[in-house]
Design a protein around this motif. Structure first.
Motif, PDB file in Angstrom:
ATOM      1  N   THR A 253       0.932  -1.131   0.077  1.00  0.00           N
ATOM      2  CA  THR A 253       0.125   0.164   0.032  1.00  0.00           C
ATOM      3  C   THR A 253       0.793   1.101  -0.003  1.00  0.00           C
ATOM      4  O   THR A 253       0.499   2.175  -0.699  1.00  0.00           O
ATOM      5  CB  THR A 253      -0.840  -0.191   1.214  1.00  0.00           C
ATOM      6  N   PHE A 254       1.963   1.166   0.781  1.00  0.00           N
ATOM      7  CA  PHE A 254       2.968   2.250   0.888  1.00  0.00           C
ATOM      8  C   PHE A 254       3.372   2.533  -0.503  1.00  0.00           C
ATOM      9  O   PHE A 254       4.021   3.550  -1.277  1.00  0.00           O
ATOM     10  CB  PHE A 254       3.964   2.042   1.820  1.00  0.00           C
ATOM     11  N   ASP A 255       3.913   1.416  -1.163  1.00  0.00           N
ATOM     12  CA  ASP A 255       4.442   1.332  -2.410  1.00  0.00           C
ATOM     13  C   ASP A 255       3.421   1.866  -3.585  1.00  0.00           C
ATOM     14  O   ASP A 255       3.912   2.649  -4.419  1.00  0.00           O
ATOM     15  CB  ASP A 255       5.056  -0.046  -3.001  1.00  0.00           C
ATOM     16  N   ILE A 256       2.416   1.563  -3.342  1.00  0.00           N
ATOM     17  CA  ILE A 256       1.339   1.916  -4.174  1.00  0.00           C
ATOM     18  C   ILE A 256       1.450   3.564  -4.281  1.00  0.00           C
ATOM     19  O   ILE A 256       0.971   4.339  -5.260  1.00  0.00           O
ATOM     20  CB  ILE A 256      -0.103   1.364  -4.228  1.00  0.00           C
ATOM     21  N   ALA A 257       1.047   3.876  -3.062  1.00  0.00           N
ATOM     22  CA  ALA A 257       1.070   5.552  -2.723  1.00  0.00           C
ATOM     23  C   ALA A 257       2.052   6.314  -3.321  1.00  0.00           C
ATOM     24  O   ALA A 257       2.060   7.224  -4.064  1.00  0.00           O
ATOM     25  CB  ALA A 257       0.793   5.918  -1.351  1.00  0.00           C
ATOM     26  N   ARG A 258       3.558   5.736  -3.034  1.00  0.00           N
ATOM     27  CA  ARG A 258       4.646   6.476  -3.923  1.00  0.00           C
ATOM     28  C   ARG A 258       4.410   6.374  -5.189  1.00  0.00           C
ATOM     29  O   ARG A 258       4.887   7.338  -6.177  1.00  0.00           O
ATOM     30  CB  ARG A 258       5.843   5.781  -3.385  1.00  0.00           C
ATOM     31  N   ALA A 259       3.764   5.434  -5.871  1.00  0.00           N
ATOM     32  CA  ALA A 259       3.901   5.010  -7.500  1.00  0.00           C
ATOM     33  C   ALA A 259       2.722   6.284  -7.589  1.00  0.00           C
ATOM     34  O   ALA A 259       2.961   6.755  -9.104  1.00  0.00           O
ATOM     35  CB  ALA A 259       3.382   3.823  -7.592  1.00  0.00           C
ATOM     36  N   GLU A 260       1.560   6.292  -7.206  1.00  0.00           N
ATOM     37  CA  GLU A 260       0.835   7.202  -7.640  1.00  0.00           C
ATOM     38  C   GLU A 260       1.135   8.571  -7.595  1.00  0.00           C
ATOM     39  O   GLU A 260       0.950   9.192  -8.537  1.00  0.00           O
ATOM     40  CB  GLU A 260      -0.385   7.007  -6.841  1.00  0.00           C
ATOM     41  N   MET A 261       2.087   9.077  -6.676  1.00  0.00           N
ATOM     42  CA  MET A 261       2.662  10.218  -6.557  1.00  0.00           C
ATOM     43  C   MET A 261       3.774  10.508  -7.660  1.00  0.00           C
ATOM     44  O   MET A 261       3.744  11.569  -8.104  1.00  0.00           O
ATOM     45  CB  MET A 261       3.264  10.648  -5.165  1.00  0.00           C
ATOM     46  N   LYS A 262       4.333   9.474  -8.054  1.00  0.00           N
ATOM     47  CA  LYS A 262       5.265   9.313  -9.151  1.00  0.00           C
ATOM     48  C   LYS A 262       4.439   9.717 -10.587  1.00  0.00           C
ATOM     49  O   LYS A 262       5.016  10.642 -11.365  1.00  0.00           O
ATOM     50  CB  LYS A 262       6.093   8.257  -9.223  1.00  0.00           C
ATOM     51  N   ILE A 263       3.316   9.114 -10.730  1.00  0.00           N
ATOM     52  CA  ILE A 263       2.568   9.322 -11.988  1.00  0.00           C
ATOM     53  C   ILE A 263       2.026  10.570 -11.784  1.00  0.00           C
ATOM     54  O   ILE A 263       1.923  11.319 -13.003  1.00  0.00           O
ATOM     55  CB  ILE A 263       1.394   8.090 -11.813  1.00  0.00           C
ATOM     56  N   ILE A 264       1.576  11.122 -10.763  1.00  0.00           N
ATOM     57  CA  ILE A 264       0.973  12.523 -10.789  1.00  0.00           C
ATOM     58  C   ILE A 264       2.083  13.401 -11.244  1.00  0.00           C
ATOM     59  O   ILE A 264       1.885  14.350 -11.913  1.00  0.00           O
ATOM     60  CB  ILE A 264       0.268  12.670  -9.351  1.00  0.00           C
ATOM     61  N   HIS A 265       3.107  13.240 -10.770  1.00  0.00           N
ATOM     62  CA  HIS A 265       4.218  14.267 -10.938  1.00  0.00           C
ATOM     63  C   HIS A 265       4.788  14.217 -12.238  1.00  0.00           C
ATOM     64  O   HIS A 265       4.875  15.178 -12.981  1.00  0.00           O
ATOM     65  CB  HIS A 265       5.715  13.695 -10.116  1.00  0.00           C
ATOM     66  N   ILE A 266       4.727  13.066 -13.007  1.00  0.00           N
ATOM     67  CA  ILE A 266       5.153  12.697 -14.371  1.00  0.00           C
ATOM     68  C   ILE A 266       4.228  13.247 -15.422  1.00  0.00           C
ATOM     69  O   ILE A 266       4.629  13.987 -16.314  1.00  0.00           O
ATOM     70  CB  ILE A 266       5.264  11.211 -14.596  1.00  0.00           C
ATOM     71  N   THR A 267       2.780  13.373 -14.876  1.00  0.00           N
ATOM     72  CA  THR A 267       1.880  13.584 -15.816  1.00  0.00           C
ATOM     73  C   THR A 267       1.394  15.272 -15.487  1.00  0.00           C
ATOM     74  O   THR A 267       0.665  15.687 -16.536  1.00  0.00           O
ATOM     75  CB  THR A 267       0.563  12.846 -15.767  1.00  0.00           C
TER      76      THR A 267
END
Length: 129
Positions: A31-45
C-alpha cells in the motif's frame, strides 16, 4: 466526481508481478509502494486525474509497474546484493536485481494524460550577449 485513491490495490500488484518476493510482500508495505507510485505518476503527468470518474487503464498499468519496481528495489536494497569478482588484474562489481524507472517507458504509456500547461511557475530563459 473525482476518482478515489488508491487507484490500485495490493492484490493487483501481486497478481501482476513475476517476482516471488514482491508477491509475498505484506499488504501494508505494498500500500505504501502504491501510494509512492501514484505520486510519481501525478508528478510525471502533472495531472491529478480529478476530473475522471474512473482511472484510465494505462494509468493503472503504470501505477502497478512503478509500485512493483519500488517493492522490488526495496527488497533488493535490504539484501544488498553486490557481486564482485577479480581475475588477475581485472575486477568488476555488479549490483543486481534493481529495476530502473527509466526502463519502464512510463512516458510512452502516459503520453495521452500528460498536461503540459504550467502549474503557476515562471520559466525564464537567459542567453549570453
Amino acid at each position: 466526481m473525482a476518482v478515489k485513491r488508491p487507484w490500485v490495490l495490493p492484490n493487483d500488484v501481486k497478481s501482476y508481478t513475476s517476482h516471488k518476493e514482491v508477491s509475498e510482500r505484506s499488504d501494508e508495505k505494498l500500500t505504501f509502494d502504491i501510494a509512492r507510485a501514484e505520486m510519481k505518476i501525478i508528478h510525471i503527468t502533472n495531472n491529478k486525474f480529478a476530473e475522471y470518474d474512473e482511472i484510465p487503464e494505462p494509468v493503472r498499468m503504470a501505477v502497478i509497474l512503478v509500485a512493483e519496481a519500488y517493492a522490488k528495489n526495496d527488497i533488493e536494497s535490504a539484501k544488498k546484493k553486490i557481486k564482485s569478482e577479480t581475475f588477475d588484474d581485472y575486477s568488476y562489481t555488479v549490483e543486481a536485481g534493481t529495476i530502473s524507472l527509466d526502463s519502464l517507458d512510463l512516458e510512452e504509456l502516459l503520453a495521452d494524460y500528460i498536461i503540459t500547461d504550467g502549474i503557476g511557475k515562471t520559466v525564464m530563459r537567459l542567453r549570453s550577449l
